[in-house]
Design a protein around this motif. Structure first.
Motif, mmCIF file in Angstrom:
data_model
loop_
_atom_site.group_PDB
_atom_site.id
_atom_site.type_symbol
_atom_site.label_atom_id
_atom_site.label_comp_id
_atom_site.label_asym_id
_atom_site.label_seq_id
_atom_site.Cartn_x
_atom_site.Cartn_y
_atom_site.Cartn_z
ATOM 1 N N UNK A 35 0.669 -1.306 0.005
ATOM 2 C CA UNK A 35 0.198 -0.037 -0.096
ATOM 3 C C UNK A 35 0.874 1.385 -0.009
ATOM 4 N N UNK A 36 2.160 1.069 -0.237
ATOM 5 C CA UNK A 36 3.000 2.267 -0.245
ATOM 6 C C UNK A 36 2.736 3.056 -1.469
ATOM 7 N N UNK A 37 2.333 2.530 -2.635
ATOM 8 C CA UNK A 37 1.992 3.105 -3.782
ATOM 9 C C UNK A 37 0.622 3.727 -3.320
ATOM 10 N N UNK A 38 0.554 4.915 -3.941
ATOM 11 C CA UNK A 38 -0.805 5.611 -3.442
ATOM 12 C C UNK A 38 -1.727 5.592 -4.756
ATOM 13 N N UNK A 39 -3.045 5.640 -4.478
ATOM 14 C CA UNK A 39 -3.870 6.071 -5.555
ATOM 15 C C UNK A 39 -4.344 7.700 -5.262
ATOM 16 N N UNK A 40 -4.157 8.125 -6.014
ATOM 17 C CA UNK A 40 -4.501 9.763 -5.931
ATOM 18 C C UNK A 40 -5.972 9.924 -6.929
ATOM 19 N N UNK A 41 -5.374 10.402 -8.139
ATOM 20 C CA UNK A 41 -6.358 10.585 -8.897
ATOM 21 C C UNK A 41 -6.999 9.566 -9.840
ATOM 22 N N UNK A 45 -3.103 11.816 -13.652
ATOM 23 C CA UNK A 45 -2.974 13.179 -13.448
ATOM 24 C C UNK A 45 -1.925 13.575 -12.402
ATOM 25 N N UNK A 46 -1.648 13.010 -11.473
ATOM 26 C CA UNK A 46 -1.326 13.362 -10.192
ATOM 27 C C UNK A 46 0.359 12.602 -9.831
ATOM 28 N N UNK A 47 0.505 11.525 -10.359
ATOM 29 C CA UNK A 47 1.847 10.680 -10.217
ATOM 30 C C UNK A 47 1.903 10.153 -8.816
ATOM 31 N N UNK A 48 0.847 10.102 -7.894
ATOM 32 C CA UNK A 48 1.031 9.400 -6.666
ATOM 33 C C UNK A 48 1.325 7.927 -6.858
ATOM 34 N N UNK A 49 0.924 7.463 -7.994
ATOM 35 C CA UNK A 49 1.003 5.925 -8.378
ATOM 36 C C UNK A 49 2.072 5.504 -8.874
ATOM 37 N N UNK A 50 3.263 6.457 -9.012
ATOM 38 C CA UNK A 50 4.316 6.121 -9.799
ATOM 39 C C UNK A 50 5.082 5.016 -9.229
ATOM 40 N N UNK A 51 5.559 4.005 -10.133
ATOM 41 C CA UNK A 51 6.303 2.869 -9.836
ATOM 42 C C UNK A 51 7.466 2.755 -10.797
ATOM 43 N N UNK A 52 8.545 2.181 -10.604
ATOM 44 C CA UNK A 52 9.364 1.711 -11.764
ATOM 45 C C UNK A 52 9.056 0.410 -12.132
ATOM 46 N N UNK A 53 8.897 0.327 -13.629
ATOM 47 C CA UNK A 53 8.687 -1.176 -14.270
ATOM 48 C C UNK A 53 9.775 -1.125 -15.323
ATOM 49 N N UNK A 75 8.372 -0.711 -6.132
ATOM 50 C CA UNK A 75 7.600 0.088 -5.506
ATOM 51 C C UNK A 75 8.355 0.785 -4.511
ATOM 52 N N UNK A 76 7.699 1.705 -3.621
ATOM 53 C CA UNK A 76 8.463 2.377 -2.750
ATOM 54 C C UNK A 76 9.010 1.365 -1.579
ATOM 55 N N UNK A 77 8.377 0.434 -1.327
ATOM 56 C CA UNK A 77 8.582 -0.713 -0.446
ATOM 57 C C UNK A 77 10.194 -0.981 -0.812
ATOM 58 N N UNK A 78 10.387 -1.156 -1.810
ATOM 59 C CA UNK A 78 11.620 -1.842 -2.346
ATOM 60 C C UNK A 78 12.723 -0.591 -2.673
ATOM 61 N N UNK A 79 12.400 0.504 -2.314
ATOM 62 C CA UNK A 79 13.552 1.387 -2.378
ATOM 63 C C UNK A 79 14.260 1.831 -1.150
ATOM 64 N N UNK A 80 15.529 1.787 -1.328
ATOM 65 C CA UNK A 80 16.224 2.133 -0.124
ATOM 66 C C UNK A 80 17.335 3.256 -0.679
ATOM 67 N N UNK A 81 17.037 4.451 -0.789
ATOM 68 C CA UNK A 81 18.073 5.498 -1.598
ATOM 69 C C UNK A 81 18.267 6.819 -0.821
ATOM 70 N N UNK A 82 19.359 7.216 -0.829
ATOM 71 C CA UNK A 82 19.830 8.509 -0.162
ATOM 72 C C UNK A 82 18.596 9.730 -0.536
ATOM 73 N N UNK A 83 17.925 9.776 -1.438
ATOM 74 C CA UNK A 83 17.044 10.508 -1.765
ATOM 75 C C UNK A 83 15.659 10.665 -0.811
ATOM 76 N N UNK A 84 15.715 9.474 -0.195
ATOM 77 C CA UNK A 84 14.411 9.665 0.926
ATOM 78 C C UNK A 84 14.978 10.454 2.052
#
Length: 171
Positions: A35-41, A45-53, A75-84
């Motif tokens: 559920x880390x990937x969010x349902x926005x619009x 149109x909003x990008x809240x659901x962006x993942x990497x494919x 998904x965000x659950x699989x990301x561990x990056x200095x950007x966070x």
């Protein structure tokens, strides 16, 4: 009629039976409990659901789960990056709802920039423009923050890009 697919999410394979009309977003949230990937619009149109494919950013609300069959999804659950950490340090979030999509989009955007992909504001598409604030804002324009934390998000991306550039120069 259900389709049998394998979703490779954050390095783990998940075999699922799914209605072929199911979006990747709904499959991630409702079938895999990610559920880390969010349902926005829910309209792209909003990008809240962006993942990497395949390491490229996609809007999971506009991507069918069957399109991701057998392909790596991050998904965000699989990301561990200095950007966070940089986003936190730059005060780039308030409510945090858009943050997972912002992080995944930024990682995809940084890879696009490293690969030399121009943006709409790139003056000379034959050159490799620096990743300045104007470039970052344009490249992240598909991700909205309703709280208005864009300045902090841009600052964080700029800092991470600068650190990566410094590390590359030193090696």
């Amino acid at each position: 009629m259900a389709a049998s697919i394998t979703l490779l999410v954050n390095g783990q394979a998940h075999s699922v039976q799914i209605d072929p009309r199911t979006s990747l977003l709904d499959a991630l949230r409702e079938r895999l409990d990610l559920t880390g990937t969010k349902k926005g619009c829910d309209q792209g149109g909003c990008g809240a659901c962006t993942v990497l494919l395949d390491d490229r950013r996609v809007l999971s609300c506009l991507t069918l789960a069957v399109q991701a069959d057998g392909r790596p999804v991050t998904t965000i659950e699989g990301v561990a990056h200095p950007l966070q950490d940089a986003i936190v340090e730059a005060d780039g979030l308030q409510c945090g709802y858009c943050t997972p999509g912002q992080v995944c989009s930024a990682l995809g955007m940084l890879a696009e920039h490293r690969a030399g992909a121009p943006s709409h504001v790139t003056a000379d598409v034959a050159s490799h423009p620096p990743l300045d604030r104007q470039e970052i804002r344009e490249r992240m324009s598909g991700n909205l923050c309703r709280c208005g934390a864009h300045n902090g998000i841009v600052e964080a991306i700029e800092a991470v890009a600068s650190d990566a550039k410094s590390e590359a120069a030193a090696s």
